[in-house]
Design a protein around this motif. Structure first.
Motif, PDB file in Angstrom:
ATOM      1  N   ARG A 124       0.835  -1.201   0.000  1.00 44.23           N
ATOM      2  CA  ARG A 124       0.000   0.000   0.000  1.00 44.23           C
ATOM      3  C   ARG A 124       0.875   1.258   0.000  1.00 44.23           C
ATOM      4  NH1 ARG A 124      -2.892  -0.867   4.384  1.00 44.23           N
ATOM      5  NH2 ARG A 124      -4.785  -1.553   3.351  1.00 44.23           N
ATOM      6  N   ALA A 161      -7.813  -4.523   5.900  1.00 37.76           N
ATOM      7  CA  ALA A 161      -7.486  -3.209   5.352  1.00 37.76           C
ATOM      8  C   ALA A 161      -8.548  -2.196   5.763  1.00 37.76           C
ATOM      9  CB  ALA A 161      -7.385  -3.279   3.831  1.00 37.76           C
ATOM     10  N   LYS A 162      -8.275  -0.945   5.471  1.00 36.86           N
ATOM     11  CA  LYS A 162      -9.227   0.114   5.769  1.00 36.86           C
ATOM     12  C   LYS A 162     -10.527  -0.142   5.006  1.00 36.86           C
ATOM     13  CE  LYS A 162      -5.342   3.319   6.062  1.00 36.86           C
ATOM     14  NZ  LYS A 162      -4.666   4.457   5.422  1.00 36.86           N
ATOM     15  N   PRO A 212     -13.440   0.071   2.426  1.00 34.33           N
ATOM     16  CA  PRO A 212     -13.350   0.577   1.047  1.00 34.33           C
ATOM     17  C   PRO A 212     -13.876   2.002   0.935  1.00 34.33           C
ATOM     18  CG  PRO A 212     -14.279  -1.634   1.098  1.00 34.33           C
ATOM     19  CD  PRO A 212     -14.200  -1.170   2.523  1.00 34.33           C
ATOM     20  N   VAL A 256      -3.688  -3.009  -4.747  1.00 30.16           N
ATOM     21  CA  VAL A 256      -4.094  -2.253  -3.560  1.00 30.16           C
ATOM     22  C   VAL A 256      -5.290  -1.358  -3.877  1.00 30.16           C
ATOM     23  CG1 VAL A 256      -3.376  -0.493  -1.909  1.00 30.16           C
ATOM     24  CG2 VAL A 256      -1.798  -2.330  -2.529  1.00 30.16           C
ATOM     25  N   TYR A 277      -8.644  -3.140  -4.095  1.00 27.58           N
ATOM     26  CA  TYR A 277      -9.230  -3.486  -2.804  1.00 27.58           C
ATOM     27  C   TYR A 277      -9.679  -2.266  -2.029  1.00 27.58           C
ATOM     28  CZ  TYR A 277      -8.947  -8.403  -3.028  1.00 27.58           C
ATOM     29  OH  TYR A 277      -9.198  -9.692  -3.388  1.00 27.58           O
ATOM     30  N   GLU A 278      -8.867  -1.232  -2.016  1.00 29.15           N
ATOM     31  CA  GLU A 278      -9.220  -0.069  -1.210  1.00 29.15           C
ATOM     32  C   GLU A 278     -10.416   0.677  -1.789  1.00 29.15           C
ATOM     33  OE1 GLU A 278      -5.672   2.264  -0.341  1.00 29.15           O
ATOM     34  OE2 GLU A 278      -5.484   1.034   1.469  1.00 29.15           O
ATOM     35  N   SER A 279     -10.656   0.524  -3.077  1.00 27.18           N
ATOM     36  CA  SER A 279     -11.803   1.173  -3.706  1.00 27.18           C
ATOM     37  C   SER A 279     -13.070   0.329  -3.591  1.00 27.18           C
ATOM     38  CB  SER A 279     -11.517   1.452  -5.183  1.00 27.18           C
ATOM     39  OG  SER A 279     -11.396   0.239  -5.894  1.00 27.18           O
TER      40      SER A 279
END
Length: 215
Positions: free
Chosen positions: A92, A138-139, A141, A202, A205-207
């Motif tokens: 990340r 993870a944080k 989305p 990354v 996934y984060e989106s």
């Protein structure tokens, strides 16, 4: 000539990597660092192409150092454990891939060449394991505004990259040629300002484009 900085708190490890890499044509180790802060300083001074970064070092660790690296060098994370808890976070923060320390010499040499050439050091199998193990931590989305710049096809390609598919696998899934798949991946990287495939994973996934349960 590929310029390399080695960052590891163990002098013996640094010496072994240096001897191996300096013996290769087209490679030279320009500096060694014993902690993250020194690695950041030496990267700014020597402008290397690749930094081999131990993730666990006293003082500033490899994760923080990766985040604070000046623009330019590609970072390969070195870890004792293949699924180190910090590896996903390192990706990340800009790392292009990772290697376990007991990797075969030929694999290390190939890894440096791959990353220096602009590719990510993430095999599909490793990508899937990383995602399954850590993406759920993870944080939450958050939709990226940049995703609006992508075509529907590019969003589809991004989601498949996020699940660890190669260009050939994406081509087969979407009934296109591997060259066309590669073009879509390249355009997606450019629009999202991702420097390599690891960053696309990354972002996917984060989106929220891809969720851990999908793998």
């Amino acid at each position: 000539m590929i310029k390399i900085v080695i960052a590891d708190d163990q002098a013996l490890v640094r010496a072994g990597f240096r001897a191996l890499l300096d013996a290769q044509p087209g490679m030279t180790v320009v500096a060694e660092a014993s902690d993250g802060a020194q690695a950041v300083r030496l990267a700014a001074e020597h402008e290397p192409d690749v930094v081999l970064m131990d993730i666990r070092m006293p003082g500033m660790d490899g994760l923080t150092a990766t985040r604070r690296m000046p623009p330019g060098p590609r970072i390969i994370i070195l870890t004792t454990f293949e699924l180190d808890e910090y590896v996903f976070e390192a990706l990340r923060n800009g790392a292009s891939g990772f290697l376990v320390k007991d990797t075969e010499p030929a694999e290390l040499i190939q890894a440096v060449r791959v990353v220096a050439g602009g590719d990510a050091l993430l095999s599909p199998g490793v990508t899937r394991r990383l995602i399954a193990e850590y993406a759920s931590r993870a944080k939450p989305p958050h939709p990226s505004q940049n995703l609006g710049l992508l075509t529907d096809r590019e969003r589809e390609v991004l989601s498949l990259v996020g699940t660890g598919m190669t260009n050939d696998e994406i081509a087969g899934k979407l009934f296109m040629s591997p060259a066309t798949a590669k073009t879509h991946v390249s355009r997606t990287m450019m629009k999202l300002h991702a420097r390599d495939r690891a960053q696309l994973v990354v972002i996917a996934y984060e989106s929220g484009l891809v969720r851990p349960g999908w793998v």
